[in-house]
Write an enzyme that holds these catalytic residues in place. Structure first.
Site, short mmCIF file in Angstrom:
data_model
loop_
_atom_site.label_atom_id
_atom_site.label_comp_id
_atom_site.label_asym_id
_atom_site.label_seq_id
_atom_site.Cartn_x
_atom_site.Cartn_y
_atom_site.Cartn_z
N GLN A 185 0.86 -1.19 0.00
CA GLN A 185 0.00 0.00 0.00
C GLN A 185 0.90 1.24 0.00
OE1 GLN A 185 -3.19 0.01 -0.34
NE2 GLN A 185 -3.84 -2.07 0.19
N TYR A 213 -6.63 -13.25 -1.54
CA TYR A 213 -5.73 -12.19 -2.01
C TYR A 213 -4.98 -11.56 -0.82
CZ TYR A 213 -9.82 -12.23 -5.23
OH TYR A 213 -10.89 -12.57 -6.02
N ASN A 218 -0.67 -8.02 4.90
CA ASN A 218 -0.98 -6.69 5.43
C ASN A 218 -2.17 -6.73 6.39
OD1 ASN A 218 -0.72 -3.74 5.42
ND2 ASN A 218 -2.57 -3.71 4.17
N ASP A 294 -9.70 -8.69 -0.66
CA ASP A 294 -9.06 -7.45 -1.09
C ASP A 294 -8.60 -7.68 -2.53
OD1 ASP A 294 -7.73 -5.05 -1.36
OD2 ASP A 294 -6.11 -5.54 0.03
N CYS A 319 -10.23 -1.45 -4.33
CA CYS A 319 -9.52 -0.33 -4.95
C CYS A 319 -10.26 0.19 -6.17
CB CYS A 319 -8.09 -0.73 -5.31
SG CYS A 319 -7.98 -2.12 -6.45
N GLU A 353 -9.90 4.06 -2.37
CA GLU A 353 -9.99 2.76 -1.70
C GLU A 353 -11.24 2.82 -0.83
OE1 GLU A 353 -7.13 -0.69 -1.32
OE2 GLU A 353 -7.01 1.17 -2.46
#
Length: 361
Positions: A185, A213, A218, A294, A319, A353
């Site tokens: 990110q 994903y 993260n 994600d 996104c 986002e």
């Protein structure tokens, strides 16, 4: 690519994004989105520059979308981190003073972290030799960075080929290895806000989480502390290796990570066919209550979207709000939006986002 920089317009452009998200989610009776803003400058932790030769010197250059022939020559970049802006002129001075570092250098990439780590990748149209390595080792010490030299079929590493980020989620600090070349990110401050929102939205659970994903882990690291155990998938080998290191570094031991695409996992859970990479993993032992996704800009494919319908709770970071809305439309007959949020990862652009928590009706 260049990014327009106009701090005076920030509040207006953020309100425009919020209105756009409201409009896209209005057909689904979404609540008012929580809005998480960005620092107005120095928010971007990575930057990639082509070098443009003019007057026998090389300059950092970016290009407007659709025009790769008219360079925008840069001394600094206000949207980039303060560390990148501090490194840019010093690095340029060093390559100008060193024929070895300068010869056939055509691209420079910076990757930094909020924790203060930095890595520079220097790309060349020539093989790199011992003379280059000696000059680069001295440069890395002077700049206090890890440094990578790249040419065709060659990668020389001085220090590490990753940076280390530290982010606080609900009072706990998580450490992340972020490898060179892998997705991270770009806006670290907003990323921290995303992690805390997702942590809070998931809540304390007594069942299991499926994550599609997962990247370098993260979201995996903080979300794993909210559930009994996690099955996470990722297709990129670099990201899988980084995620495994991050799980180990943070002492998170309730995550099983498999290198499968979301589509392949859908086939496995539907018992369409067996997968060698799932040997030793008993999918029936999981009591999945939530799924975290994600996905890339294309969103979830229809089959993966149908897979998520099985879960009581769908936590979705997007996104691309258009594909998010399309996926919600597919799920809306069984799930409602309980929470939604806008995260301004990319100020001064139309990109945004967003996050939603969908709960079974």
């Amino acid at each position: 690519m260049s990014v327009p920089f106009d701090p005076a317009s920030y509040d207006r452009q953020l309100e425009e994004k919020t209105a756009r998200l409201r409009e896209l989610l209005a057909p689904f009776d979404a609540p008012e989105p929580q809005v998480f803003d960005s620092p107005r400058e120095h928010y971007r932790l990575r930057a990639e520059f082509r070098l443009w030769r003019e007057d026998q010197k090389r300059y950092y250059a970016m290009f407007a979308p659709g025009d790769n022939k008219t360079p925008i020559l840069l001394e600094g970049l206000p949207i980039a981190s303060q560390r990148i802006n501090a490194l840019m002129p010093v690095l340029r001075e060093r390559w100008e003073a060193s024929p070895t570092l300068n010869h056939k250098l055509f691209q420079v990439d910076f990757l930094t972290t909020l924790a203060g780590d930095a890595m520079i990748t220097m790309c060349y149209h020539r093989p790199l030799d011992d003379e280059w390595l000696a000059a680069a080792e001295q440069l890395a010490v002077e700049l206090d960075v890890s440094l990578i030299g790249r040419s065709k079929g060659q990668k020389l590493i001085i220090g590490h080929d990753y940076v280390t980020e530290k982010l606080d989620v609900a009072g706990r600090t998580f450490s992340y290895r972020q490898p060179e070349g892998a997705f991270t990110q770009p806006n670290g401050t907003v990323n921290g806000k995303m992690l805390n929102w997702a942590f809070d939205a998931l809540g304390e659970r007594q069942d299991d989480l499926l994550e599609l994903y997962c990247g370098n882990g993260n979201f995996t690291l903080p979300l794993a502390t909210r559930v009994r155990k996690v099955l996470a998938t990722e297709i990129s080998k670099t990201s899988v290796n980084a995620a495994l290191s991050n799980l180990d570094d943070n002492g998170v031991d309730n995550v099983t990570l498999v290198r499968l695409s979301a589509e392949e996992l859908t086939e496995a859970l539907n018992e369409v066919r067996p997968f060698r990479r799932l040997q030793g993993i008993d999918l029936k032992s999981y009591d999945f209550g939530s799924v975290f996704v994600d996905p890339p800009r294309a969103g979830m494919d229809p089959d993966t979207c149908e897979l998520t319908r099985r879960f009581e709770r769908i936590l979705y970071i997007s996104c691309n709000p258009e594909t998010l809305a399309a996926n919600i439309a597919q799920l809306y007959d069984t799930h409602r939006i309980e929470r939604c949020a806008l995260f301004d990862q990319f100020p001064y652009t139309h990109h945004m986002e967003s996050g939603v928590l969908l709960v079974r009706r």
